[in-house]
Design a protein around this motif. Structure first.
Motif, short mmCIF file in Angstrom:
data_model
loop_
_atom_site.label_atom_id
_atom_site.label_comp_id
_atom_site.label_asym_id
_atom_site.label_seq_id
_atom_site.Cartn_x
_atom_site.Cartn_y
_atom_site.Cartn_z
N GLY A 174 0.81 -1.22 0.00
CA GLY A 174 0.00 0.00 0.00
C GLY A 174 0.84 1.27 0.00
O GLY A 174 2.07 1.22 0.05
N ASP A 175 0.15 2.41 -0.05
CA ASP A 175 0.79 3.72 -0.07
C ASP A 175 0.65 4.35 1.32
O ASP A 175 -0.47 4.57 1.78
CB ASP A 175 0.08 4.57 -1.14
N PRO A 176 1.78 4.64 2.00
CA PRO A 176 1.69 5.18 3.37
C PRO A 176 1.00 6.54 3.45
O PRO A 176 0.53 6.93 4.51
CB PRO A 176 3.15 5.27 3.82
N ASP A 177 0.93 7.24 2.31
CA ASP A 177 0.27 8.56 2.31
C ASP A 177 -1.24 8.42 2.15
O ASP A 177 -1.97 9.41 2.28
CB ASP A 177 0.84 9.44 1.20
N ASP A 178 -1.70 7.22 1.85
CA ASP A 178 -3.14 6.99 1.67
C ASP A 178 -3.77 6.59 3.01
O ASP A 178 -3.37 5.60 3.63
CB ASP A 178 -3.32 5.87 0.62
N ALA A 179 -4.74 7.40 3.46
CA ALA A 179 -5.32 7.20 4.80
C ALA A 179 -5.96 5.82 4.94
O ALA A 179 -5.85 5.19 6.00
CB ALA A 179 -6.34 8.30 5.09
N ASP A 180 -6.63 5.34 3.89
CA ASP A 180 -7.31 4.03 3.99
C ASP A 180 -6.30 2.90 4.12
O ASP A 180 -6.47 1.97 4.92
CB ASP A 180 -8.19 3.79 2.76
N ALA A 181 -5.23 2.98 3.33
CA ALA A 181 -4.19 1.94 3.38
C ALA A 181 -3.53 1.95 4.75
O ALA A 181 -3.25 0.88 5.34
CB ALA A 181 -3.14 2.19 2.29
N ALA A 182 -3.29 3.14 5.29
CA ALA A 182 -2.64 3.25 6.60
C ALA A 182 -3.56 2.72 7.70
O ALA A 182 -3.11 2.02 8.61
CB ALA A 182 -2.25 4.70 6.87
N ARG A 183 -4.85 3.04 7.60
CA ARG A 183 -5.80 2.57 8.62
C ARG A 183 -5.85 1.04 8.62
O ARG A 183 -5.83 0.41 9.68
CB ARG A 183 -7.19 3.16 8.36
N ALA A 184 -5.91 0.45 7.43
CA ALA A 184 -5.99 -1.01 7.32
C ALA A 184 -4.76 -1.67 7.96
O ALA A 184 -4.85 -2.76 8.55
CB ALA A 184 -6.12 -1.42 5.86
N ALA A 185 -3.62 -0.99 7.86
CA ALA A 185 -2.37 -1.57 8.37
C ALA A 185 -2.27 -1.54 9.90
O ALA A 185 -1.37 -2.16 10.47
CB ALA A 185 -1.18 -0.83 7.76
N CYS A 186 -3.20 -0.84 10.54
CA CYS A 186 -3.17 -0.80 12.03
C CYS A 186 -3.50 -2.16 12.63
O CYS A 186 -3.24 -2.39 13.81
CB CYS A 186 -4.14 0.26 12.55
N ALA A 187 -4.04 -3.07 11.82
CA ALA A 187 -4.35 -4.42 12.31
C ALA A 187 -3.12 -5.33 12.15
O ALA A 187 -3.27 -6.50 11.85
CB ALA A 187 -5.53 -4.97 11.53
N PHE A 188 -1.94 -4.80 12.36
CA PHE A 188 -0.72 -5.62 12.20
C PHE A 188 -0.66 -6.67 13.32
O PHE A 188 -1.16 -6.44 14.43
CB PHE A 188 0.53 -4.72 12.25
N PRO A 189 -0.04 -7.84 13.03
CA PRO A 189 0.10 -8.84 14.09
C PRO A 189 1.16 -8.41 15.11
O PRO A 189 2.16 -7.80 14.73
CB PRO A 189 0.56 -10.09 13.33
N ASP A 190 0.97 -8.73 16.38
CA ASP A 190 1.90 -8.31 17.43
C ASP A 190 3.33 -8.78 17.18
O ASP A 190 4.29 -8.12 17.57
CB ASP A 190 1.42 -8.82 18.79
N ALA A 191 3.46 -9.95 16.54
CA ALA A 191 4.80 -10.51 16.28
C ALA A 191 5.64 -9.55 15.44
O ALA A 191 6.88 -9.55 15.53
CB ALA A 191 4.67 -11.85 15.57
N LEU A 192 5.00 -8.70 14.67
CA LEU A 192 5.72 -7.75 13.81
C LEU A 192 6.57 -6.78 14.64
O LEU A 192 7.61 -6.30 14.19
CB LEU A 192 4.71 -6.97 12.94
N LEU A 193 6.12 -6.51 15.87
CA LEU A 193 6.84 -5.57 16.74
C LEU A 193 8.26 -6.04 17.06
O LEU A 193 9.11 -5.24 17.43
CB LEU A 193 6.06 -5.34 18.05
N ASP A 194 8.50 -7.36 16.93
CA ASP A 194 9.83 -7.90 17.24
C ASP A 194 10.71 -8.04 16.00
O ASP A 194 11.84 -8.53 16.10
CB ASP A 194 9.70 -9.28 17.90
N ASP A 195 10.20 -7.62 14.84
CA ASP A 195 10.96 -7.79 13.61
C ASP A 195 12.05 -6.70 13.51
O ASP A 195 11.74 -5.50 13.57
CB ASP A 195 10.00 -7.69 12.41
#
Ligand code: DC
Length: 208
Positions: free
Chosen positions: A47-68
């Motif tokens: 997605g495009d980080p400047d696009d509000a919808d794409a950014a909103r959808a990405a807020c559902a990231f899995p917690d495991a990503l925080l350790d990457d």
């Protein structure tokens, strides 16, 4: 006791927040990591980080990503700064940060808007800063240490662009809270900056 540590990129706020947490025996949350996870998830989604919808959808990231480890890259840092301008992203990450701040016994949080938005009632607020040239030099040294060779001028340009975006956004821009203590670490080494921060917290607590 809530300790809020805000400041621009590469100011040393993360190092200081970690040291304060360990010195005062408090849990620590690096809130930039949450925005980095959203930035990375947008990237993974194509997605495009400047696009509000794409950014909103990405807020559902899995917690495991925080350790990457990839979250620490300059590229993901840039994506994080871009997704962080969207009010929906800030709203989606608010509850998690607020709950961390309010846990019994207190906490240390570092970010851009901890003292102004996430925990305006924090007992201690530090705004850690340093000149752009010094922050670029530190980032350059750190990258050299990891075997990444990027020209200093390029890093300086990136840092200035990130500052402009973080300070210029409408929603929760980076700025010191009215009651924050500004700690300029330009002429401090790591140990001196940590010592100054511990002293600042002690002084604030003694004055309560
Ligand atoms: O602190 P950091 O470099 O890991 O943060 C990455 C980006 O995330 C930063 O450029 C802006 C955003 N951010 C934010 O908007 N609010 C926070 N509390 C923390 C980070």
């Amino acid at each position: 006791m809530i300790i809020a540590v805000d400041g621009p990129t590469a100011s040393g706020k993360g190092t200081i927040a970690k040291a304060l947490a360990s010195h005062f025996g408090l849990p620590h949350l690096d809130t930039g990591q949450l925005y980095r996870a959203v930035g990375r998830q947008v990237q993974l989604n194509g997605g495009d980080p400047d696009d509000a919808d794409a950014a909103r959808a990405a807020c559902a990231f899995p917690d495991a990503l925080l350790d990457d480890a990839i979250l620490r890259s300059e590229e993901v840092g840039g994506f994080a700064s871009r997704v962080s301008v969207h009010p929906d992203v800030r709203r989606a990450l608010y509850d998690r940060q607020r709950a961390f701040a309010l846990q019994p016994g207190g906490a240390v949080l570092d970010g851009r808007d901890i003292g102004t938005v996430i925990a305006p009632e924090a007992e201690v607020k530090l705004f850690v800063t340093a000149s752009v040239a010094e922050r670029a030099r530190r980032r350059w040294l750190e990258m050299q240490g990891r075997g990444i060779d990027v020209p200093l001028a390029e890093i300086e340009r990136d840092i200035a662009a990130r500052d402009a975006r973080d300070m210029g956004r409408k929603d929760a821009p980076l700025r010191p809270a009215a009651d924050a203590l500004v700690l300029d670490t330009t002429h401090f080494n790591r140990e001196a900056a940590i010592e100054a921060a511990i002293e600042a917290v002690r002084t604030r607590l003694a004055a309560r």
